[in-house]
Design an enzyme around this catalytic site. Sequence first.
Site, mmCIF file in Angstrom:
data_model
loop_
_atom_site.group_PDB
_atom_site.id
_atom_site.type_symbol
_atom_site.label_atom_id
_atom_site.label_comp_id
_atom_site.label_asym_id
_atom_site.label_seq_id
_atom_site.Cartn_x
_atom_site.Cartn_y
_atom_site.Cartn_z
ATOM 1 N N ASP A 92 20.921 26.009 5.796
ATOM 2 C CA ASP A 92 22.055 26.334 4.919
ATOM 3 C C ASP A 92 22.066 27.796 4.487
ATOM 4 O OD1 ASP A 92 23.374 23.905 4.901
ATOM 5 O OD2 ASP A 92 22.150 23.092 3.297
ATOM 6 N N HIS A 129 29.362 17.510 -6.006
ATOM 7 C CA HIS A 129 28.958 16.111 -5.923
ATOM 8 C C HIS A 129 28.917 15.584 -7.356
ATOM 9 C CE1 HIS A 129 27.088 17.808 -2.279
ATOM 10 N NE2 HIS A 129 27.084 16.589 -1.767
ATOM 11 N N ASP A 132 32.610 24.259 6.234
ATOM 12 C CA ASP A 132 31.482 24.671 5.402
ATOM 13 C C ASP A 132 30.878 25.902 6.064
ATOM 14 O OD1 ASP A 132 31.798 22.757 3.506
ATOM 15 O OD2 ASP A 132 29.980 21.629 3.960
ATOM 16 N N GLU A 149 32.259 14.607 7.225
ATOM 17 C CA GLU A 149 31.449 15.771 7.580
ATOM 18 C C GLU A 149 30.380 15.378 8.601
ATOM 19 O OE1 GLU A 149 28.340 18.785 5.374
ATOM 20 O OE2 GLU A 149 30.113 18.136 4.270
ATOM 21 N N GLU A 159 30.701 21.704 9.415
ATOM 22 C CA GLU A 159 29.686 22.628 8.902
ATOM 23 C C GLU A 159 28.997 23.303 10.074
ATOM 24 O OE1 GLU A 159 25.392 22.451 6.727
ATOM 25 O OE2 GLU A 159 27.071 21.528 5.644
#
Length: 480
Positions: free
Chosen positions: A353, A145, A340, A276, A312
């Site tokens: 995550d 990012h 992802d 996403e 993801e």
Amino acid sequence: MIMKSGKLLLLLLSFNVFYYAAVNCAPQTCPATKDAKCGDSDDWKAEFFPGISKIKYEGPSSKNPLSFKWYNPEEEILGKKMKDWFRFSVAFWHTFRGTGVDPFGAPTKYWPWEDGTNSLSMAKRRMRANFEFINKLGVDFWCFHDRDIAPDGKTIEESNENLDEVVALAHELQRQSKKRVLWGTAQLFVHPRYMHGAATSSELAVYAYAAAQVKKALEVTHYLGGENYVFWGGREGYQSLLNTDMERELNHLARFFEAAVAHKKKIGFNGTFLIEPKPQEPTKHQYDWDAATAANFLRKYGLIGEFKLNIECNHATLSGHSCHHELETARINGLLGNIDANTGDPQVGWDTDQFLVDIQEATMIMLSVIRNGGIAPGGFNFDAKLRRESTDVEDLFIAHIVGMDTMARGLRNAAKLVEDGSLAELVRKRYQSFDTEIGAQIEAGKADFDFLEKKVKEWGEPKVASAKQELAEMIFQNAM
């Protein structure tokens, strides 16, 4: 004792400041620790990861935690090298900006090269650490990012200057190491200006600011040779429909994407645009809830040929789907662009995550990728972070190694299933009644209700065959 407690409190506060540094425009002060390495230079005299050499494939019998047991990058499987099936990428934000903070506790990680600031020199030092890491790990790509790699400024001009300086260093490090950007993106969710969203904000000035930020992020991604660009609508959605004009916000989001496509063509960027999907968190309801919702949005606004999806796995879980379901939904719509590779915890209700270590899930993921013929120009990005309790530098390597090995085992298992053919044959037999002349008419849209009614009267009550689900699961398990 009071002195030590005071220093500990200051240190914890500096950690919190570091975590939210993307919001703050000015560099932070040095932490109150006697061994702090604060300064204006990004020089780091030693290795960032001393004692860790390039990670090598040693095979399943190896007991070395800093080696691959299943991922052999040059090995060919189904006519393609393993590294080309995966195109692994390291996520800069989790790996080099993750601190272990959670909603109930202060950060737990403080890497040796950090000096407690969010200065430009510190940003350059992190970038050097990033390239040493991916070189030693043996992956070819990284993702970022804009505000993760360079500090925000007091003005957009200052932010752009900061970004340019760090990107110039990244460009040189890429040249030296032959590494590439898998995708870049703009961070449009941390700063308070984006509290109502970015492209869907109720404030015109915020919409314009987001456009300017994406313009710059897209340009630097192009400069770094990025192969994709991602849009994650973390705050593109609503908390309540009572104060939201949903139709107007969706129209604004479409206009934003159209302008991004126009700028992409203007600057000659040939990479893929990726959306996403995620259902909620931080927003109660996000407009790109899942793969099907995102596909419908793209079709409605005539953008289906300009975008693909970055799926993801943890987001799939939050939307009530499996990762395999989301990948198949994207694939059959011609929209599977990137993955992802992470997972959530079924006992925890937020986006944790975690590194994906479930071999069965990895196998199902790779079945979709094989059916898709690969995933290039996308890849597998480790949008995953260390657990809060994992605080050693070597844990960064171990986490990625186990993630890569898990995906490699998934590929090997999926290849067995493809080569064996039993599962595919089971599926073929289940639908074999459509492999007939009348079935072909139905699938071609040439069988109307009158015709089908006539056939039902001729055939009588249908005989329904077993779905053989347990046999399918047995075949799948045997490949493990």
